[in-house]
Design an enzyme around this catalytic site. Structure first.
Site, PDB file in Angstrom:
ATOM      1  N   GLU A 100      39.302  84.814  35.261  1.00  0.00           N
ATOM      2  CA  GLU A 100      40.555  85.080  36.031  1.00  0.00           C
ATOM      3  C   GLU A 100      40.597  85.437  37.534  1.00  0.00           C
ATOM      4  O   GLU A 100      39.320  85.609  38.076  1.00  0.00           O
ATOM      5  CB  GLU A 100      40.822  86.495  35.381  1.00  0.00           C
ATOM      6  CG  GLU A 100      42.312  87.012  35.592  1.00  0.00           C
ATOM      7  CD  GLU A 100      42.619  88.357  34.723  1.00  0.00           C
ATOM      8  OE1 GLU A 100      42.135  88.508  33.492  1.00  0.00           O
ATOM      9  OE2 GLU A 100      43.220  89.249  35.498  1.00  0.00           O
ATOM     10  N   ASP A 102      42.443  87.129  40.716  1.00  0.00           N
ATOM     11  CA  ASP A 102      43.457  88.357  40.502  1.00  0.00           C
ATOM     12  C   ASP A 102      44.123  88.493  42.073  1.00  0.00           C
ATOM     13  O   ASP A 102      42.970  88.536  42.894  1.00  0.00           O
ATOM     14  CB  ASP A 102      42.972  89.474  40.184  1.00  0.00           C
ATOM     15  CG  ASP A 102      43.022  89.454  38.627  1.00  0.00           C
ATOM     16  OD1 ASP A 102      43.651  88.721  38.121  1.00  0.00           O
ATOM     17  OD2 ASP A 102      42.131  90.310  37.980  1.00  0.00           O
ATOM     18  N   GLU A 104      46.541  91.383  43.155  1.00  0.00           N
ATOM     19  CA  GLU A 104      47.627  92.253  42.494  1.00  0.00           C
ATOM     20  C   GLU A 104      47.984  93.422  43.589  1.00  0.00           C
ATOM     21  O   GLU A 104      47.195  93.680  44.535  1.00  0.00           O
ATOM     22  CB  GLU A 104      46.670  93.398  41.644  1.00  0.00           C
ATOM     23  CG  GLU A 104      45.930  92.433  40.573  1.00  0.00           C
ATOM     24  CD  GLU A 104      45.923  93.437  39.243  1.00  0.00           C
ATOM     25  OE1 GLU A 104      45.765  92.927  38.217  1.00  0.00           O
ATOM     26  OE2 GLU A 104      45.202  94.456  39.510  1.00  0.00           O
TER      27      GLU A 104
END
Ligand SMILES: *[C@@H]1O[C@H](CO)[C@@H](O)[C@H](O)[C@H]1NC(C)=O
Ligand SMILES: *[C@@H]1O[C@H](CO)[C@@H](O)[C@H](O)[C@H]1NC(C)=O
Length: 288
Positions: A100, A102, A104
């Site tokens: 993953e 990310d 955010e």
């Protein structure tokens, strides 16, 4: 009236229209992930709004899977009191040993700054967080957030300014996501137990629904299983420079500027968390 000579031109422009329409049309490119009607596709497929209320957040993901690519998204984050909300744009494979990448965005009380939380999760293991403030208010306008992922490195960019690089060191001790295709994800959810000031500031549900907007999705990427011509090669064609993109001198200078002025957390300097030994990629290079 129309001369036969114009015909090829008309055809060509029709074709170009179709091509540009497919470059980032949410009706064709994504599936709703959760939240039902809280994901709204608007403006003929060019815009998506996600909304969050007490019952649920919302999210979508790309239909395609990719092994490497450049993924662009223009986002306008939840305005006003966004404490407890998390708006995301990330790449992920599936399963317990997934990878993953990310981005955010952790909301805050009105007037307090958002935090951009980044992480790289490899074989299901995270712990490579870096966090930043932004140099603008991300709730006022759309800004461009990009994930470049090629065999050499991952580069996260905000309005074309690199904020983070994760390198493929090509050694056994430092993992790199090259073994699993990923989909693009975008979500809005509540994380009042940790997101804002470590969970001290809770979500004010009287302000719900919270809304984040996405547009200009552009995946210039290698579609899995690889039938696309847009897969990494050492001599990319114009427009596909991401295939072998690294920072270069200018990029490194911009990254240093961001790290100096806007970085608020770096796992590579967290000696409390890693008292005996920093992760190996940090020992190779603190930042690059
Ligand atoms: C929210 O604002 C406070 C006070 O300025 C700041 O310390 C914090 O980093 C901001 N962001 C989050 C996600 O808590
Ligand atoms: C999509 O991204 C590629 C690679 O960065 C770029 O060449 C192309 O112009 C972009 N297309 C649109 C419609 O923005």
């Amino acid at each position: 009236m129309s001369s036969p000579r114009l015909f090829p031109i008309v055809l060509l422009s029709l074709f170009l229209c179709l091509v540009s329409a497919t470059a980032g049309n949410f009706y064709q490119d994504i599936d709703v992930l959760f939240g039902d009607w809280r994901t709204q596709i608007l403006q003929g497929g060019e815009l998506i709004t996600l909304s969050l209320d007490k019952a649920s957040g919302a999210g979508f993901r790309s239909k395609n899977e990719y092994l490497y690519g450049r993924f662009d998204m223009r986002m306008k984050l939840v305005g006003g009191d966004s404490a407890g909300t998390v708006t995301t744009f990330y790449m992920s494979s599936q399963g317990p040993t997934h990878n993953e990448i990310d981005l955010e965005f952790l909301g805050n009380s009105s007037g307090d700054p958002y935090v951009v939380h980044t992480n790289v999760i490899l074989q299901g293991k995270g712990g490579k967080e870096q966090e930043f403030y932004l140099w603008f208010d991300p709730t006022k306008d759309f800004h461009l957030y990009s994930i470049v992922w090629n065999p050499k490195n991952i580069i996260l960019l905000v309005d074309e300014v690199p904020i983070r690089v994760y390198r493929n060191w090509g050694t056994k001790g430092v993992r790199y996501p090259s073994d699993q295709p990923m989909k693009m994800y975008a979500t809005l959810w509540d994380a009042e137990d940790w997101a804002t000031q470590g969970g001290r500031v809770k979500t004010d549900w009287s302000k719900a629904p919270f809304i984040a907007s996405y547009k200009g999705y552009n995946a210039s990427a290698c579609v899995w299983p690889s039938s696309s011509s847009n897969c990494p090669s050492s001599s990319p064609t114009p427009g596909n420079e991401w295939q072998s993109q690294t920072l270069g001198v200018k990029g490194r200078n911009m990254l240093r500027w961001v790290q100096k002025k806007y970085m608020i957390y770096n796992y590579c300097t967290d000696f409390k968390r890693y008292p005996r030994r920093l992760p190996r990629e940090c020992r190779k290079s603190r930042f690059l």
